[in-house]
Design an enzyme around this catalytic site. Structure first.
Site, PDB file in Angstrom:
ATOM      1  N   CYS A 100      40.796  25.140 -63.626  1.00 17.50           N
ATOM      2  CA  CYS A 100      42.050  25.676 -63.431  1.00 17.50           C
ATOM      3  C   CYS A 100      41.703  26.872 -62.164  1.00 17.50           C
ATOM      4  O   CYS A 100      40.452  27.606 -62.536  1.00 17.50           O
ATOM      5  CB  CYS A 100      42.431  26.623 -64.587  1.00 17.50           C
ATOM      6  SG  CYS A 100      43.614  27.855 -64.400  1.00 17.50           S
ATOM      7  N   ASP A 142      39.944  21.184 -66.729  1.00 17.01           N
ATOM      8  CA  ASP A 142      40.662  20.359 -66.886  1.00 17.01           C
ATOM      9  C   ASP A 142      40.123  18.821 -66.800  1.00 17.01           C
ATOM     10  O   ASP A 142      39.447  18.333 -65.900  1.00 17.01           O
ATOM     11  CB  ASP A 142      41.795  20.310 -65.726  1.00 17.01           C
ATOM     12  CG  ASP A 142      42.432  21.796 -65.722  1.00 17.01           C
ATOM     13  OD1 ASP A 142      42.651  22.701 -66.918  1.00 17.01           O
ATOM     14  OD2 ASP A 142      42.658  22.406 -64.805  1.00 17.01           O
ATOM     15  N   ARG A 180      46.296  20.821 -73.167  1.00 12.51           N
ATOM     16  CA  ARG A 180      45.736  22.191 -73.614  1.00 12.51           C
ATOM     17  C   ARG A 180      46.931  23.104 -74.113  1.00 12.51           C
ATOM     18  O   ARG A 180      48.026  23.063 -73.323  1.00 12.51           O
ATOM     19  CB  ARG A 180      44.915  23.062 -72.459  1.00 12.51           C
ATOM     20  CG  ARG A 180      44.353  24.430 -72.543  1.00 12.51           C
ATOM     21  CD  ARG A 180      43.931  25.158 -71.343  1.00 12.51           C
ATOM     22  NE  ARG A 180      43.144  23.995 -70.829  1.00 12.51           N
ATOM     23  CZ  ARG A 180      42.884  24.469 -69.322  1.00 12.51           C
ATOM     24  NH1 ARG A 180      43.754  25.117 -68.593  1.00 12.51           N
ATOM     25  NH2 ARG A 180      41.894  23.886 -69.054  1.00 12.51           N
TER      26      ARG A 180
END
Length: 276
Positions: free
Chosen positions: A184, A191, A252
């Site tokens: 990120c 990620d 997430r």
């Protein structure tokens, strides 16, 4: 240079509001990243969609009884804005203590709010847990390249110079890898994703593709821009007759993001993988 998401709720402490609050949604213009990749919104070299799946969707009936469901949101790849993921989550949480008379009313509300922020119509599908369970777990098409023997030492940024092809041999094939990882750009959180490349063009060297994908491992960017960068790098190399690149990212905060980019008009299936 400050990232466009720096003013969003991402990476900041946030109050979780449990009553309907569409103002929580935070748009991020795609223009900045398009410009970085040499793209213009009016002349994109691909079509596509970003599929978002929400596994933590709940609201109340007028009686006060809760409902749970799984939401699918299809955001056009050429929409002026993406929706920042934490703001999306905060918005969805604001439905938890809000009453809707029917599934249709909630769906219409979601379509209106998300389309307003994205700047183009967003398709919304609400599904029961039974319906999703019956679909099962999907598998990716084509050949998995993850067992190829490669040597890698650079992870800080994508390295398109690693890519190789045989321009004298034209093939049509599907390849996939589960080794995609990036970070990120605001929080630095990892990620994790699986990537598919489907193309008709100069034969791509499979090991070079794997090494290239691994070079994203410490790269900081959003899911959508990673897929667009991969699409563009492959398009420049292969000069393909057709090219589709998409990624299925691990969720997430109850949300997963799955960008699809293609030279072809497509309506892809949104089947969840084992890690999703």
């Amino acid at each position: 240079m400050q990232h466009p998401a720096e003013h969003s709720p991402l990476g900041k402490s946030s109050q979780y509001i449990a009553e309907y609050s569409p103002e929580l949604l935070f748009p991020i213009s795609r223009t900045t990243k398009w410009a970085e990749l040499g793209l213009e919104g009016a002349n994109l070299p691909y079509q596509g969609v970003d599929y978002w799946n929400c596994y933590e969707l709940s609201w109340l009936l007028p009686s006060g009884k809760p409902v749970v469901a799984i939401g699918e949101f299809a955001i056009p790849a050429d929409s002026p804005n993406i929706i920042e993921s934490k703001s999306f989550k905060l918005y969805l949480n604001s439905l938890n203590q809000s009453a809707f008379t029917s599934w249709d009313e909630l769906q219409a509300t979601l379509v209106h709010d998300l389309s307003t922020v994205a700047g183009k119509p967003v398709a919304v599908r609400l599904r029961s847990l039974t319906e999703v369970a019956e679909e099962g777990v999907a598998t990716l098409p084509g050949q998995c390249i993850d067992e190829l023997d490669i040597s890698v030492s650079q992870y800080d940024h994508p390295q398109p110079e690693l890519l190789r092809c045989d321009a004298d041999r034209v093939v049509e094939e599907s390849l996939h890898s589960h080794l995609l990882k990036s970070n990120c750009p605001v929080t630095g959180q990892p990620d994790w994703g699986s990537l598919v490349v489907e193309y008709r063009g100069a034969a791509l060297d499979h090991a070079s593709l794997l090494a290239y994908l691994v070079s994203f491992r410490q790269h900081a960017d959003f899911h959508e821009q990673c897929v667009e960068r991969i699409f563009l790098d492959l398009q420049r190399l292969l000069q393909p007759q057709a090219l589709t690149v998409y990624a299925r990212y691990v969720r997430r905060g109850g949300l997963d993001i799955n960008p699809y980019r293609s030279t072809e008009a497509l309506t892809p299936e949104n089947g969840r993988l084992a890690r999703q």
